[in-house]
Write a protein that holds these residues in place. Sequence first.
Motif, PDB file in Angstrom:
ATOM      1  N   LYS A  42       0.835  -1.206   0.000  1.00  0.00           N
ATOM      2  CA  LYS A  42       0.000   0.000   0.000  1.00  0.00           C
ATOM      3  C   LYS A  42       0.869   1.256   0.000  1.00  0.00           C
ATOM      4  O   LYS A  42       0.373   2.346  -0.299  1.00  0.00           O
ATOM      5  CB  LYS A  42      -0.903   0.026   1.235  1.00  0.00           C
ATOM      6  N   PHE A  43       2.155   1.087   0.321  1.00  0.00           N
ATOM      7  CA  PHE A  43       3.036   2.236   0.530  1.00  0.00           C
ATOM      8  C   PHE A  43       4.346   2.124  -0.259  1.00  0.00           C
ATOM      9  O   PHE A  43       5.392   2.577   0.197  1.00  0.00           O
ATOM     10  CB  PHE A  43       3.328   2.387   2.027  1.00  0.00           C
ATOM     11  N   VAL A  44       4.281   1.509  -1.436  1.00  0.00           N
ATOM     12  CA  VAL A  44       5.474   1.362  -2.279  1.00  0.00           C
ATOM     13  C   VAL A  44       6.090   2.740  -2.515  1.00  0.00           C
ATOM     14  O   VAL A  44       5.390   3.720  -2.770  1.00  0.00           O
ATOM     15  CB  VAL A  44       5.105   0.687  -3.618  1.00  0.00           C
ATOM     16  N   GLY A  45       7.431   2.798  -2.395  1.00  0.00           N
ATOM     17  CA  GLY A  45       8.143   4.055  -2.633  1.00  0.00           C
ATOM     18  C   GLY A  45       8.174   4.986  -1.436  1.00  0.00           C
ATOM     19  O   GLY A  45       8.611   6.125  -1.556  1.00  0.00           O
ATOM     20  N   THR A  46       7.712   4.517  -0.274  1.00  0.00           N
ATOM     21  CA  THR A  46       7.753   5.338   0.940  1.00  0.00           C
ATOM     22  C   THR A  46       8.463   4.548   2.048  1.00  0.00           C
ATOM     23  O   THR A  46       8.582   3.325   1.964  1.00  0.00           O
ATOM     24  CB  THR A  46       6.330   5.695   1.441  1.00  0.00           C
ATOM     25  N   PRO A  47       8.908   5.234   3.101  1.00  0.00           N
ATOM     26  CA  PRO A  47       9.553   4.547   4.231  1.00  0.00           C
ATOM     27  C   PRO A  47       8.602   3.599   4.978  1.00  0.00           C
ATOM     28  O   PRO A  47       9.052   2.717   5.698  1.00  0.00           O
ATOM     29  CB  PRO A  47       9.997   5.678   5.157  1.00  0.00           C
ATOM     30  N   ASN A  77      -6.884   0.382  -5.000  1.00  0.00           N
ATOM     31  CA  ASN A  77      -8.087  -0.411  -5.295  1.00  0.00           C
ATOM     32  C   ASN A  77      -7.970  -1.167  -6.609  1.00  0.00           C
ATOM     33  O   ASN A  77      -8.564  -2.233  -6.761  1.00  0.00           O
ATOM     34  CB  ASN A  77      -9.347   0.458  -5.273  1.00  0.00           C
ATOM     35  N   GLN A  78      -7.190  -0.652  -7.543  1.00  0.00           N
ATOM     36  CA  GLN A  78      -6.994  -1.329  -8.821  1.00  0.00           C
ATOM     37  C   GLN A  78      -5.988  -2.473  -8.735  1.00  0.00           C
ATOM     38  O   GLN A  78      -6.089  -3.440  -9.480  1.00  0.00           O
ATOM     39  CB  GLN A  78      -6.534  -0.338  -9.909  1.00  0.00           C
ATOM     40  N   VAL A  79      -5.013  -2.365  -7.831  1.00  0.00           N
ATOM     41  CA  VAL A  79      -3.922  -3.352  -7.797  1.00  0.00           C
ATOM     42  C   VAL A  79      -3.990  -4.348  -6.645  1.00  0.00           C
ATOM     43  O   VAL A  79      -3.260  -5.335  -6.658  1.00  0.00           O
ATOM     44  CB  VAL A  79      -2.536  -2.655  -7.786  1.00  0.00           C
TER      45      VAL A  79
END
Length: 148
Positions: A42-47, A77-79
């Motif tokens: 849910k938080f790809v690319g964040t710490p 919601n799409q992935v």
Amino acid sequence: MPIYFYVEREKPYGCFSNFSAHGFMLDELYWPTSEHYFQAQKFVGTPFLEKIRQAKQPKEAANLGRDRSLPLRLDWNQVKDGVMYRAVLQKFQTHADIRAILLSTGEELLVENSPIDNYWGCGKDGSGKNRLGQTLMEVRKILQQQSP
């Protein structure tokens, strides 16, 4: 005869739970449970991804992932169904013991008997979408095709 599962401690089908302690490598990282992987995505690319990955227990990973004060990725919601599929497939491809349990269910309907989740489970009244059960059945079909 449907097979119901929910809590990871229930034998023999507790391994179908995302909280079961069956870790795996995916996206070049080790994930202690499929719950850790799912919530972190849910938080790809964040710490927050790494914070969730390092959570001591799957319940902690779930609580962190459900924290709506954190910036949820816009396409979630799409992935989310695809994310769950990748995690569940990798988990069962990694562990021969639970792969055998999943394959032993043949063509039976698999139902996450969650009274609180109408999307991934069947919900309190049984009318939920049961997307985790459906995902497990999709993975089972792939594994059946891979079996010698």
